[in-house]
Design a protein around this motif. Structure first.
Motif, PDB file in Angstrom:
ATOM      1  N   LEU A  54       0.825  -1.203   0.000  1.00 32.66           N
ATOM      2  CA  LEU A  54       0.000   0.000   0.000  1.00 32.66           C
ATOM      3  C   LEU A  54       0.863   1.258   0.000  1.00 32.66           C
ATOM      4  O   LEU A  54       1.837   1.354   0.748  1.00 32.66           O
ATOM      5  CB  LEU A  54      -0.925   0.011   1.218  1.00 32.66           C
ATOM      6  N   PRO A  55       0.500   2.232  -0.817  1.00 28.63           N
ATOM      7  CA  PRO A  55       1.247   3.493  -0.857  1.00 28.63           C
ATOM      8  C   PRO A  55       0.844   4.419   0.283  1.00 28.63           C
ATOM      9  O   PRO A  55      -0.108   4.153   1.032  1.00 28.63           O
ATOM     10  CB  PRO A  55       0.833   4.080  -2.208  1.00 28.63           C
ATOM     11  N   SER A  56       1.547   5.538   0.403  1.00 30.08           N
ATOM     12  CA  SER A  56       1.198   6.562   1.385  1.00 30.08           C
ATOM     13  C   SER A  56      -0.106   7.238   0.982  1.00 30.08           C
ATOM     14  O   SER A  56      -0.478   7.268  -0.189  1.00 30.08           O
ATOM     15  CB  SER A  56       2.312   7.605   1.473  1.00 30.08           C
ATOM     16  N   GLY A  57      -0.793   7.803   1.975  1.00 27.84           N
ATOM     17  CA  GLY A  57      -2.036   8.505   1.700  1.00 27.84           C
ATOM     18  C   GLY A  57      -3.234   7.577   1.715  1.00 27.84           C
ATOM     19  O   GLY A  57      -3.171   6.441   2.185  1.00 27.84           O
ATOM     20  N   GLU A  58      -4.339   8.073   1.190  1.00 23.32           N
ATOM     21  CA  GLU A  58      -5.561   7.271   1.116  1.00 23.32           C
ATOM     22  C   GLU A  58      -5.455   6.252  -0.018  1.00 23.32           C
ATOM     23  O   GLU A  58      -4.786   6.498  -1.026  1.00 23.32           O
ATOM     24  CB  GLU A  58      -6.775   8.172   0.881  1.00 23.32           C
ATOM     25  N   VAL A  59      -6.134   5.126   0.164  1.00 19.68           N
ATOM     26  CA  VAL A  59      -6.086   4.058  -0.833  1.00 19.68           C
ATOM     27  C   VAL A  59      -7.494   3.527  -1.065  1.00 19.68           C
ATOM     28  O   VAL A  59      -8.245   3.295  -0.114  1.00 19.68           O
ATOM     29  CB  VAL A  59      -5.172   2.899  -0.380  1.00 19.68           C
ATOM     30  N   ARG A  60      -7.846   3.368  -2.337  1.00 18.16           N
ATOM     31  CA  ARG A  60      -9.071   2.659  -2.700  1.00 18.16           C
ATOM     32  C   ARG A  60      -8.666   1.484  -3.580  1.00 18.16           C
ATOM     33  O   ARG A  60      -7.723   1.586  -4.365  1.00 18.16           O
ATOM     34  CB  ARG A  60     -10.081   3.565  -3.417  1.00 18.16           C
ATOM     35  N   ILE A  61      -9.372   0.363  -3.430  1.00 22.19           N
ATOM     36  CA  ILE A  61      -9.027  -0.854  -4.160  1.00 22.19           C
ATOM     37  C   ILE A  61     -10.239  -1.323  -4.945  1.00 22.19           C
ATOM     38  O   ILE A  61     -11.346  -1.412  -4.409  1.00 22.19           O
ATOM     39  CB  ILE A  61      -8.542  -1.960  -3.202  1.00 22.19           C
ATOM     40  N   GLY A  62     -10.024  -1.615  -6.228  1.00 19.93           N
ATOM     41  CA  GLY A  62     -11.097  -2.089  -7.091  1.00 19.93           C
ATOM     42  C   GLY A  62     -11.351  -1.140  -8.240  1.00 19.93           C
ATOM     43  O   GLY A  62     -10.954   0.033  -8.217  1.00 19.93           O
ATOM     44  N   GLY A  63     -12.013  -1.648  -9.276  1.00 22.64           N
ATOM     45  CA  GLY A  63     -12.288  -0.845 -10.458  1.00 22.64           C
ATOM     46  C   GLY A  63     -13.376   0.188 -10.228  1.00 22.64           C
ATOM     47  O   GLY A  63     -14.063   0.195  -9.202  1.00 22.64           O
ATOM     48  N   PHE A  64     -13.546   1.054 -11.228  1.00 23.83           N
ATOM     49  CA  PHE A  64     -14.558   2.109 -11.147  1.00 23.83           C
ATOM     50  C   PHE A  64     -15.827   1.743 -11.910  1.00 23.83           C
ATOM     51  O   PHE A  64     -16.853   2.387 -11.735  1.00 23.83           O
ATOM     52  CB  PHE A  64     -13.997   3.417 -11.714  1.00 23.83           C
ATOM     53  N   GLY A  65     -15.757   0.754 -12.801  1.00 25.74           N
ATOM     54  CA  GLY A  65     -16.943   0.379 -13.561  1.00 25.74           C
ATOM     55  C   GLY A  65     -17.099   1.127 -14.864  1.00 25.74           C
ATOM     56  O   GLY A  65     -18.221   1.271 -15.360  1.00 25.74           O
ATOM     57  N   GLY A  66     -15.996   1.618 -15.426  1.00 27.26           N
ATOM     58  CA  GLY A  66     -16.070   2.300 -16.713  1.00 27.26           C
ATOM     59  C   GLY A  66     -15.832   3.789 -16.593  1.00 27.26           C
ATOM     60  O   GLY A  66     -15.814   4.356 -15.492  1.00 27.26           O
ATOM     61  N   PRO A  67     -15.652   4.469 -17.730  1.00 24.71           N
ATOM     62  CA  PRO A  67     -15.306   5.896 -17.711  1.00 24.71           C
ATOM     63  C   PRO A  67     -16.386   6.791 -17.106  1.00 24.71           C
ATOM     64  O   PRO A  67     -16.069   7.770 -16.431  1.00 24.71           O
ATOM     65  CB  PRO A  67     -15.059   6.223 -19.185  1.00 24.71           C
ATOM     66  N   GLU A  68     -17.664   6.470 -17.335  1.00 22.27           N
ATOM     67  CA  GLU A  68     -18.722   7.314 -16.779  1.00 22.27           C
ATOM     68  C   GLU A  68     -18.707   7.270 -15.252  1.00 22.27           C
ATOM     69  O   GLU A  68     -18.858   8.300 -14.582  1.00 22.27           O
ATOM     70  CB  GLU A  68     -20.093   6.875 -17.307  1.00 22.27           C
ATOM     71  N   SER A  69     -18.527   6.065 -14.698  1.00 24.14           N
ATOM     72  CA  SER A  69     -18.477   5.937 -13.238  1.00 24.14           C
ATOM     73  C   SER A  69     -17.245   6.629 -12.670  1.00 24.14           C
ATOM     74  O   SER A  69     -17.305   7.259 -11.603  1.00 24.14           O
ATOM     75  CB  SER A  69     -18.479   4.460 -12.838  1.00 24.14           C
ATOM     76  N   LEU A  70     -16.133   6.531 -13.369  1.00 23.49           N
ATOM     77  CA  LEU A  70     -14.930   7.223 -12.917  1.00 23.49           C
ATOM     78  C   LEU A  70     -15.136   8.734 -12.963  1.00 23.49           C
ATOM     79  O   LEU A  70     -14.716   9.457 -12.051  1.00 23.49           O
ATOM     80  CB  LEU A  70     -13.731   6.814 -13.777  1.00 23.49           C
ATOM     81  N   ALA A  71     -15.794   9.223 -13.998  1.00 27.90           N
ATOM     82  CA  ALA A  71     -16.064  10.661 -14.089  1.00 27.90           C
ATOM     83  C   ALA A  71     -16.914  11.128 -12.912  1.00 27.90           C
ATOM     84  O   ALA A  71     -16.665  12.197 -12.327  1.00 27.90           O
ATOM     85  CB  ALA A  71     -16.756  10.977 -15.416  1.00 27.90           C
ATOM     86  N   ARG A  72     -17.917  10.332 -12.546  1.00 27.79           N
ATOM     87  CA  ARG A  72     -18.745  10.692 -11.384  1.00 27.79           C
ATOM     88  C   ARG A  72     -17.910  10.714 -10.111  1.00 27.79           C
ATOM     89  O   ARG A  72     -18.070  11.600  -9.264  1.00 27.79           O
ATOM     90  CB  ARG A  72     -19.907   9.707 -11.232  1.00 27.79           C
ATOM     91  N   TYR A  73     -17.012   9.735  -9.974  1.00 28.64           N
ATOM     92  CA  TYR A  73     -16.141   9.700  -8.795  1.00 28.64           C
ATOM     93  C   TYR A  73     -15.283  10.964  -8.732  1.00 28.64           C
ATOM     94  O   TYR A  73     -15.121  11.564  -7.658  1.00 28.64           O
ATOM     95  CB  TYR A  73     -15.250   8.459  -8.838  1.00 28.64           C
ATOM     96  N   LEU A  74     -14.729  11.371  -9.857  1.00 21.66           N
ATOM     97  CA  LEU A  74     -13.890  12.569  -9.885  1.00 21.66           C
ATOM     98  C   LEU A  74     -14.678  13.800  -9.438  1.00 21.66           C
ATOM     99  O   LEU A  74     -14.176  14.630  -8.667  1.00 21.66           O
ATOM    100  CB  LEU A  74     -13.336  12.787 -11.294  1.00 21.66           C
ATOM    101  N   GLU A  75     -15.905  13.906  -9.923  1.00 23.89           N
ATOM    102  CA  GLU A  75     -16.730  15.065  -9.576  1.00 23.89           C
ATOM    103  C   GLU A  75     -17.161  15.027  -8.116  1.00 23.89           C
ATOM    104  O   GLU A  75     -17.081  16.036  -7.400  1.00 23.89           O
ATOM    105  CB  GLU A  75     -17.950  15.111 -10.498  1.00 23.89           C
TER     106      GLU A  75
END
Length: 246
Positions: A42-63
């Protein structure tokens, strides 16, 4: 307000960048790991594990997370994640940088055969009889058809399921590996050919050992990725991450 930087990938450069950013005041760093290994470092800082479910889901996560910038530090062969990140950042209006080491290039004394995919790698083995597969546990299946070849399969974790190799031995180990140790391993096992991916970066122990012993290397070329601003080291990625948005 803290600046939030999302780092994609669990490569050594991703870890180095996370460590640099986590030491900064006013920076929130989140690393996203694919979760393909059972006990990841595990790296320093916060960590999330697992995919985002595609670009649309990743975009929502970013926002929703308020990400200010994304650094794609995934493995050069994680091309799908690279394309998803590019689409997601475009949708969310978030800056994106690629952190990637330069590809390896053959030098004097190297005996390399570059291939575009694993079926080509299988065909390129020709009269090889004792082969080191240094390519991870998920790309092994095409090589199981070569029943006359003995394989030394090096992987961080055991393949599950294990393809039906006629002749194979598993070696569980995590690199990097020194040239002297690689020479000893190759000699002890009578290896005549190495199969690997062009991961790139500093001089690689197995490639230096292959050059010293005059062994063949079958190397898969990197897949296509989006055309992005790219840097080759964590320090440059840190500087970009802290730069104000245009």
């Amino acid at each position: 307000m803290a600046r939030t930087i999302l780092i994609l990938g669990g490569t050594s450069d991703a870890h180095a960048l996370a460590g640099r950013l986590a030491a900064r005041v006013g920076v929130r760093v989140v690393s996203s790991l694919a979760g393909r290994t059972g006990n990841p470092r595990l790296p320093s800082g916060e960590v999330r594990i697992g995919g985002f479910g595609g670009p649309e889901s990743l975009a929502r996560y970013l926002e929703e997370t308020g990400v200010d910038a994304v650094v794609d530090a995934t493995h050069p062969f994680a091309a799908r994640m690279g394309w998803n990140a590019a689409e997601a950042c475009a949708l969310a209006g978030v800056r994106l940088l690629r952190l990637e080491r330069p590809a390896w290039q053959p030098g004097p004394g190297d005996w390399w055969r570059m291939v575009a995919d694993w079926p080509q790698a299988v065909a390129a083995l020709g009269d090889s009889r004792r082969v080191l597969l240094a390519l991870g546990r998920q790309e092994l299946a095409p090589f199981a058809a070569l029943t006359r070849v003995w394989f030394l399969i090096r992987s961080v974790e055991a393949p599950d399921p294990m393809p039906p190799f006629a002749q194979a031995q598993i070696l569980l180990a995590r690199g990097p590996f020194a040239e002297a140790d690689e020479i000893e391993l190759l000699r002890q096992n009578g290896i005549d050919t190495i199969v690997c991916k062009n991961s790139g970066g500093p001089t690689d122990g197995k490639l230096a050992a292959a050059r010293a012993l005059g062994l063949r290397v079958v190397m898969r070329a990197r897949p296509a990725r989006p055309d992005l601003p790219t840097v080759a080291d964590p320090a440059a990625a840190e500087e970009w991450s802290l730069r104000p948005a245009d």
